[in-house]
Design an enzyme around this catalytic site. Structure first.
Site: not given
Ligand code: ADP
Length: 399
Positions: A7, A91, A180, A209-211, A241, A283, A331-332, A384
């Site tokens: 990636n 990717r 995604h 639901l991530g960043n 965003r 975050d 992540g979220i 992914e």
């Molecule tokens: P990306 O790949 O889009 O950068 P991720 O899928 O890693 O993002 O998600 C990042 C988000 O997930 C952040 O907002 C972070 O706070 C949240 N996150 C990651 N781990 C945890 C956890 N253990 N508890 C709560 N939120 C989490």
């Protein structure tokens, strides 16, 4: 069979080496700060051995040659020879309307990715740099492109056409593409396996639901709508965003704040979302802590985030004329049980009841709706890189 997944971003290269028979990661790593001071490579192999090299990494060519070297490291490497690798999966963020599936890379495919690069100027050029360097350094290895947009190419025109003059679609390809895709495809497939219905009949809403964050409506295994658009800016509230806003805000702010197109773009992509509303962080963990400390803007950021996801779930149930499952991932989605509960509250009329005990578990595949719920709610960890590796292996097997 061993597959290397790459990636390549503008200043980083993330990589994972898979053993496809067992679907395990043999090593994974990242090259960071390419072309900037203090660049380094970090790698961890499946024995938990870590390696860190700090050295000048001026460009992607140097970055990829270091990846190759790290994988073959005498001490902490996992390969004796690059010949052990069958293929490389890349990717690629934007495939425009040209790619509805993963493809083996050749000169024609490279030209087509270049052609759609102005739709993703920050992503496609570094993706291409990674591809071209691999071609130079490993000329005998088949290479496969896996696109973030491909899964959403099944959307009907009613879902992807913006109500702008039609000529802009014809002239510039301005339409919804969605992103995604590998993640939505992976978790929707898994959810379909968990449902009693045939995959062809299942209606699933996937919430990545991530960043970065997006929702997709997956009807009969096909994406029929998704919240990201021409670019990843549209849709949900994300880390930085803004997601959906009234488009008239853009010229308004440009005039009032004297912002150039690049500057307003930066505001909407980098300074908005959870960070913009809360003033605390992008975050979600920091936001949750601030909420606990009584920070009202952090609470507002959390509320706006959850409310937006809830609206999309309602909209996509309507778009599909029904619903069998809601999936949370990234992540979220995988970790933040309270945010999931907040999104789902008052959505029970769709046909589920939340099992709070299950919802409070972490880090694994979960069914978080009660067993008698008609609509199921799942937490499914996304992967992914594994999808890219599998697509690559499947294409290579046909050669
Ligand atoms: P990306 O790949 O889009 O950068 P991720 O899928 O890693 O993002 O998600 C990042 C988000 O997930 C952040 O907002 C972070 O706070 C949240 N996150 C990651 N781990 C945890 C956890 N253990 N508890 C709560 N939120 C989490």
């Amino acid at each position: 069979m061993k597959i290397l997944v790459l990636n390549s971003g503008s200043s980083s290269i993330k990589y994972q080496l898979f053993n496809m028979e067992e679907e395990i990661v043999l090593a994974k790593g990242i090259v960071e700060r390419i072309g900037i001071a203090d660049s380094f490579l970090e790698q961890e192999n499946n024995a938990g051995e870590e390696l860190r090299w700090e050295e000048d990494i001026a460009d992607h060519s140097k970055g990829i040659s270091l990846v190759i070297k790290a994988l073959q490291d005498d001490d902490k490497g996992v390969l004796r020879d690059m010949d052990e690798i069958s293929a490389i999966g890349h990717r690629v963020v934007h495939g425009g309307e040209k790619f509805a599936d993963s493809v083996k890379i050749d000169a024609d495919v490279i030209a087509q990715i270049e052609e759609v690069s102005d739709l993703a100027p920050l992503h496609n050029p570094p993706n291409l740099a990674g591809i071209k360097e691999c071609q130079k350094l490993l000329p005998d290895k088949p290479q496969v492109a896996v696109f973030d947009t491909a899964f959403h190419q099944t959307m009907p025109a009613a879902a992807y056409i913006y109500a702008l003059p039609y000529e802009y679609y014809e002239k510039y390809g301005i339409r919804r593409y969605g992103f995604h895709g590998t993640s939505h495809k992976f978790v929707a497939r898994r959810a379909a396996e968990l449902l009693p219905k045939e995959k062809e009949e299942s209606k699933i809403i996937t919430c990545h639901l991530g960043n970065g964050a997006s929702v997709a409506a997956v009807d009969g295994g096909k994406s029929v709508d998704t919240s990201m658009g021409l670019t990843p800016l549209e849709g949900l509230v994300m880390g930085t965003r803004c997601g959906d806003i009234d488009p008239a805000i853009v010229p308004f702010l440009q005039k009032r704040e004297g912002l150039s197109p690049e500057e307003i773009d930066n505001v909407m992509n980098k300074e908005s979302g959870l960070l913009g509303i809360s003033g605390v962080s992008n975050d979600s963990r920091d936001i949750s802590e601030a909420v606990e400390d009584g920070n009202e803007r952090a609470k507002l950021a959390e509320d706006v985030f959850q409310y937006r996801v809830k609206k999309y779930i309602g909209a996509y149930a309507a778009a599909m004329g029904g619903l069998d499952a809601i999936v949370f991932t990234a992540g979220i989605g995988e970790n933040a049980s309270e945010i999931r509960a907040g999104i789902l509250s008052e959505l029970e009329f769709l046909g589920f009841e939340l099992d709070e005990e299950e919802n409070n578990k972490r880090g694994e595949e979960l069914e978080i709706s009660t067993s008698d719920s008609e609509v199921k709610v799942f937490v499914i960890p996304t992967n992914e890189e594994l999808v890219i590796a599998k697509d690559t292996a499947a294409i290579v097997a046909e050669l």
